[in-house]
Design an enzyme around this catalytic site. Sequence first.
Site, PDB file in Angstrom:
ATOM      1  N   ARG A  63      70.787  56.740  80.362  1.00 11.88           N
ATOM      2  CA  ARG A  63      70.413  56.769  79.254  1.00 11.88           C
ATOM      3  C   ARG A  63      70.963  55.064  78.746  1.00 11.88           C
ATOM      4  O   ARG A  63      69.830  54.271  77.648  1.00 11.88           O
ATOM      5  CB  ARG A  63      71.277  57.435  77.786  1.00 11.88           C
ATOM      6  CG  ARG A  63      70.222  57.185  76.263  1.00 11.88           C
ATOM      7  CD  ARG A  63      71.138  58.564  75.359  1.00 11.88           C
ATOM      8  NE  ARG A  63      70.313  58.499  74.171  1.00 11.88           N
ATOM      9  CZ  ARG A  63      71.212  58.034  73.273  1.00 11.88           C
ATOM     10  NH1 ARG A  63      72.375  57.825  73.247  1.00 11.88           N
ATOM     11  NH2 ARG A  63      71.173  57.491  71.627  1.00 11.88           N
ATOM     12  N   HIS A  67      68.439  51.966  77.087  1.00 12.63           N
ATOM     13  CA  HIS A  67      68.469  51.507  75.278  1.00 12.63           C
ATOM     14  C   HIS A  67      69.228  49.947  75.598  1.00 12.63           C
ATOM     15  O   HIS A  67      68.130  49.277  75.065  1.00 12.63           O
ATOM     16  CB  HIS A  67      69.580  52.501  74.894  1.00 12.63           C
ATOM     17  CG  HIS A  67      69.256  53.378  74.415  1.00 12.63           C
ATOM     18  ND1 HIS A  67      69.966  53.872  73.539  1.00 12.63           N
ATOM     19  CD2 HIS A  67      68.573  54.446  74.706  1.00 12.63           C
ATOM     20  CE1 HIS A  67      69.078  55.660  73.041  1.00 12.63           C
ATOM     21  NE2 HIS A  67      68.262  55.147  74.141  1.00 12.63           N
ATOM     22  N   ASP A  68      69.579  49.797  76.772  1.00 14.99           N
ATOM     23  CA  ASP A  68      69.741  48.192  77.096  1.00 14.99           C
ATOM     24  C   ASP A  68      68.626  47.269  77.519  1.00 14.99           C
ATOM     25  O   ASP A  68      67.710  46.285  77.208  1.00 14.99           O
ATOM     26  CB  ASP A  68      70.346  47.599  78.595  1.00 14.99           C
ATOM     27  CG  ASP A  68      71.004  46.413  78.601  1.00 14.99           C
ATOM     28  OD1 ASP A  68      71.268  45.352  77.712  1.00 14.99           O
ATOM     29  OD2 ASP A  68      71.161  45.806  80.436  1.00 14.99           O
ATOM     30  N   VAL A  71      65.945  46.596  74.260  1.00 12.67           N
ATOM     31  CA  VAL A  71      65.919  45.495  73.541  1.00 12.67           C
ATOM     32  C   VAL A  71      66.712  44.695  74.016  1.00 12.67           C
ATOM     33  O   VAL A  71      67.411  44.549  74.890  1.00 12.67           O
ATOM     34  CB  VAL A  71      67.361  46.331  72.626  1.00 12.67           C
ATOM     35  CG1 VAL A  71      67.637  45.495  71.448  1.00 12.67           C
ATOM     36  CG2 VAL A  71      67.421  47.952  72.320  1.00 12.67           C
ATOM     37  N   ASP A  75      69.407  42.840  79.372  1.00 14.63           N
ATOM     38  CA  ASP A  75      70.280  41.730  79.748  1.00 14.63           C
ATOM     39  C   ASP A  75      71.936  42.165  78.947  1.00 14.63           C
ATOM     40  O   ASP A  75      72.887  41.390  78.862  1.00 14.63           O
ATOM     41  CB  ASP A  75      69.833  40.453  78.787  1.00 14.63           C
ATOM     42  CG  ASP A  75      69.646  41.568  77.264  1.00 14.63           C
ATOM     43  OD1 ASP A  75      69.749  42.335  76.928  1.00 14.63           O
ATOM     44  OD2 ASP A  75      69.986  40.945  76.545  1.00 14.63           O
ATOM     45  N   ASN A  95      73.085  54.332  69.041  1.00 11.39           N
ATOM     46  CA  ASN A  95      73.873  54.514  69.607  1.00 11.39           C
ATOM     47  C   ASN A  95      74.988  54.768  69.659  1.00 11.39           C
ATOM     48  O   ASN A  95      75.647  55.375  70.486  1.00 11.39           O
ATOM     49  CB  ASN A  95      73.661  52.532  70.476  1.00 11.39           C
ATOM     50  CG  ASN A  95      72.467  52.593  71.017  1.00 11.39           C
ATOM     51  OD1 ASN A  95      71.966  53.283  71.732  1.00 11.39           O
ATOM     52  ND2 ASN A  95      72.112  51.234  70.416  1.00 11.39           N
ATOM     53  N   PRO A 164      62.397  54.264  71.108  1.00  6.60           N
ATOM     54  CA  PRO A 164      61.128  55.414  70.278  1.00  6.60           C
ATOM     55  C   PRO A 164      62.433  56.768  69.498  1.00  6.60           C
ATOM     56  O   PRO A 164      63.340  56.871  70.396  1.00  6.60           O
ATOM     57  CB  PRO A 164      60.963  56.569  71.462  1.00  6.60           C
ATOM     58  CG  PRO A 164      61.934  55.175  72.846  1.00  6.60           C
ATOM     59  CD  PRO A 164      61.914  54.266  72.959  1.00  6.60           C
ATOM     60  N   HIS A 194      65.428  63.252  80.602  1.00  6.37           N
ATOM     61  CA  HIS A 194      65.869  64.880  79.973  1.00  6.37           C
ATOM     62  C   HIS A 194      65.967  65.717  80.709  1.00  6.37           C
ATOM     63  O   HIS A 194      66.369  66.880  79.595  1.00  6.37           O
ATOM     64  CB  HIS A 194      65.007  64.817  78.370  1.00  6.37           C
ATOM     65  CG  HIS A 194      65.215  63.423  77.694  1.00  6.37           C
ATOM     66  ND1 HIS A 194      64.205  63.369  76.430  1.00  6.37           N
ATOM     67  CD2 HIS A 194      66.029  62.497  77.383  1.00  6.37           C
ATOM     68  CE1 HIS A 194      64.788  62.482  75.508  1.00  6.37           C
ATOM     69  NE2 HIS A 194      65.500  61.722  76.819  1.00  6.37           N
ATOM     70  N   ASP A 258      66.211  66.818  87.979  1.00  7.70           N
ATOM     71  CA  ASP A 258      65.397  68.349  88.706  1.00  7.70           C
ATOM     72  C   ASP A 258      63.899  68.022  87.701  1.00  7.70           C
ATOM     73  O   ASP A 258      64.165  67.053  86.609  1.00  7.70           O
ATOM     74  CB  ASP A 258      65.308  68.867  89.733  1.00  7.70           C
ATOM     75  CG  ASP A 258      66.491  70.366  88.396  1.00  7.70           C
ATOM     76  OD1 ASP A 258      65.769  69.861  86.951  1.00  7.70           O
ATOM     77  OD2 ASP A 258      67.216  70.863  88.217  1.00  7.70           O
TER      78      ASP A 258
HETATM   79  C1  HEM Z   1      60.419  58.931  75.333  1.00 12.31           C
HETATM   80  C2  HEM Z   1      61.299  58.576  74.711  1.00 12.31           C
HETATM   81  C3  HEM Z   1      63.120  59.063  74.156  1.00 12.31           C
HETATM   82  C4  HEM Z   1      63.287  59.684  72.979  1.00 12.31           C
HETATM   83  C5  HEM Z   1      62.548  59.672  71.905  1.00 12.31           C
HETATM   84  C6  HEM Z   1      64.636  59.611  73.978  1.00 12.31           C
HETATM   85  C7  HEM Z   1      65.740  60.806  72.466  1.00 12.31           C
HETATM   86  C8  HEM Z   1      66.606  60.542  73.301  1.00 12.31           C
HETATM   87  C9  HEM Z   1      67.365  60.939  72.846  1.00 12.31           C
HETATM   88  C10 HEM Z   1      66.997  61.642  70.693  1.00 12.31           C
HETATM   89  C11 HEM Z   1      68.727  61.405  72.693  1.00 12.31           C
HETATM   90  C12 HEM Z   1      70.103  62.255  72.124  1.00 12.31           C
HETATM   91  C13 HEM Z   1      71.050  61.458  71.821  1.00 12.31           C
HETATM   92  C14 HEM Z   1      72.568  62.154  71.031  1.00 12.31           C
HETATM   93  O1  HEM Z   1      72.747  62.476  71.275  1.00 12.31           O
HETATM   94  O2  HEM Z   1      72.922  61.451  70.097  1.00 12.31           O
HETATM   95  C15 HEM Z   1      68.282  61.481  74.085  1.00 12.31           C
HETATM   96  C16 HEM Z   1      69.126  61.695  75.348  1.00 12.31           C
HETATM   97  C17 HEM Z   1      69.434  60.736  76.459  1.00 12.31           C
HETATM   98  N1  HEM Z   1      68.628  60.494  77.173  1.00 12.31           N
HETATM   99 FE1  HEM Z   1      66.464  60.148  75.877  1.00 12.31          FE
HETATM  100  N2  HEM Z   1      65.004  59.725  74.932  1.00 12.31           N
HETATM  101  C18 HEM Z   1      63.928  58.751  75.335  1.00 12.31           C
HETATM  102  C19 HEM Z   1      63.364  57.876  76.418  1.00 12.31           C
HETATM  103  C20 HEM Z   1      64.486  58.264  77.372  1.00 12.31           C
HETATM  104  C21 HEM Z   1      64.239  57.581  78.377  1.00 12.31           C
HETATM  105  C22 HEM Z   1      63.414  56.775  78.884  1.00 12.31           C
HETATM  106  C23 HEM Z   1      65.392  57.461  79.723  1.00 12.31           C
HETATM  107  C24 HEM Z   1      65.878  57.171  81.006  1.00 12.31           C
HETATM  108  C25 HEM Z   1      65.028  56.704  81.291  1.00 12.31           C
HETATM  109  C26 HEM Z   1      66.381  58.474  78.981  1.00 12.31           C
HETATM  110  C27 HEM Z   1      67.558  58.875  79.164  1.00 12.31           C
HETATM  111  C28 HEM Z   1      68.241  59.979  77.983  1.00 12.31           C
HETATM  112  C29 HEM Z   1      69.926  60.864  79.155  1.00 12.31           C
HETATM  113  C30 HEM Z   1      70.224  60.541  80.046  1.00 12.31           C
HETATM  114  C31 HEM Z   1      69.992  61.305  77.486  1.00 12.31           C
HETATM  115  C32 HEM Z   1      71.204  62.268  77.525  1.00 12.31           C
HETATM  116  C33 HEM Z   1      72.437  60.836  77.437  1.00 12.31           C
HETATM  117  C34 HEM Z   1      73.666  61.673  77.381  1.00 12.31           C
HETATM  118  O3  HEM Z   1      74.261  62.660  77.945  1.00 12.31           O
HETATM  119  O4  HEM Z   1      74.490  60.881  76.889  1.00 12.31           O
HETATM  120  N3  HEM Z   1      66.249  59.149  77.536  1.00 12.31           N
HETATM  121  N4  HEM Z   1      66.926  60.836  74.385  1.00 12.31           N
END
Ligand code: HEM
Length: 328
Positions: A63, A67-68, A71, A75, A95, A164, A194, A258
């Site tokens: 993640r 997020h890097d 924005v 970088d 973040n 997003p 996810h 998976d």
């Molecule tokens: C499609 C739009 C996306 C939205 C709206 C979104 C939103 C979110 C949100 C709200 C969380 C939880 C944050 C929290 O704990 O407060 C999350 C977690 C996460 N997101 Fe996304 N995300 C998106 C796309 C992505 C992408 C593209 C990736 C990586 C390629 C990604 C990887 C992750 C991962 C791995 C977590 C878990 C983080 C952790 O366990 O520390 N997400 N995401």
Amino acid sequence: MSKNMQINYSIALLVLLSIISCLEAQLQVGFYSYSCPSAETIVKQQVTNAFMSNPGIAPGLLRMHFHDCFVRGCDASILIDSTTGNTAEKDSPVNNPSLRGFEVIDAAKNILETQCKGIVSCADILAFAARDGIALAQGPVYAVPSGRKDGRVSLASEVLTNIPSPAMNVSQLTTNFANKQLTQDEMVTLSGAHTIGVSHCSIITSVDDRLYNFSGTNMPDPALNPSYVPQLQAACPKGSTSTSSVVNLDPTTPTIVDNKYYANVLVNKGLFTSDWTLRTNPATAASVNANANNQAQWFNKFTAAIVKLGNIGAGSAGEIRTNCRVIN
Ligand code: HEM
Ligand SMILES: *[C@@H]1O[C@H](CO)[C@@H](O)[C@H](O)[C@H]1NC(C)=O
Ligand SMILES: *[C@@H]1O[C@H](CO)[C@@H](O)[C@H](O)[C@H]1NC(C)=O
């Protein structure tokens, strides 16, 4: 030399020069193979050590890389600490406190600065680390093009406008990814990230209020699978405000990379509106189906898409930061 030959020679030279300058702007696999041959091994070792004591490092780093890159490009602007005069990206509510894994990047950077002083960028360390986390979580293994530079600007105010929101619908998500030159299908493919990690409860009880008061109805989102709701409510009790309460993103195989994310989405067990909404559009729904049915194909699409994600901003000017938290 005849005049014609001279012209041909000049054209050839021009073509060669433009190829070289083009290559300079592009990332390449094995960028450090001469300047710091052990760079990728050192990062992998640090990620592995951290993962052994906390597997949550894998989703954390993945993640963080996303997020890097969304924005100001990839970088390492996400790694910069806030200062008296500047609130940095990492301290946006998007973040902080949810991003995790900063100490792993620091550990790798410390070793790299002793072994290859001033050579390996923080942005590359993060891209390698995200890849290594995915592999440790049993996901696909892929080569990471490198040669990124570290930026000198990090503004919290730029996070909300670029990352997003989990409350977005499919057209908003498509636009958000298109702003980063990523297609709608790549958006669906990358949403499969996810498959690992957690969300803080506050997301599904306020930002994307699906659990207790969907659209002000004092009811859960009717689009949530009824059998999933009590599971979520147990993990996230009503009124729980603690920043430490979290819920798995993938209720089926929460720590494994998976394709179960897509199966979850198909039975309305996607955690966020942004996951569920992928079913509401014919093209994205078809892609969810395809990914749910074919993990090998999703792995291939995912590795291509994450390499493309990692290319955002490639070739930008910058520096090799000495300390990933501080601009030089
Ligand atoms: C499609 C739009 C996306 C939205 C709206 C979104 C939103 C979110 C949100 C709200 C969380 C939880 C944050 C929290 O704990 O407060 C999350 C977690 C996460 N997101 Fe996304 N995300 C998106 C796309 C992505 C992408 C593209 C990736 C990586 C390629 C990604 C990887 C992750 C991962 C791995 C977590 C878990 C983080 C952790 O366990 O520390 N997400 N995401
Ligand atoms: C998505 O949300 C935006 C903003 O609320 C809205 O204008 C648009 O009609 C929605 N699109 C779909 C497909 O629901
Ligand atoms: C539910 O949401 C509505 C509209 O946002 C709000 O007026 C109401 O106070 C909320 N209910 C609870 C119990 O928080």
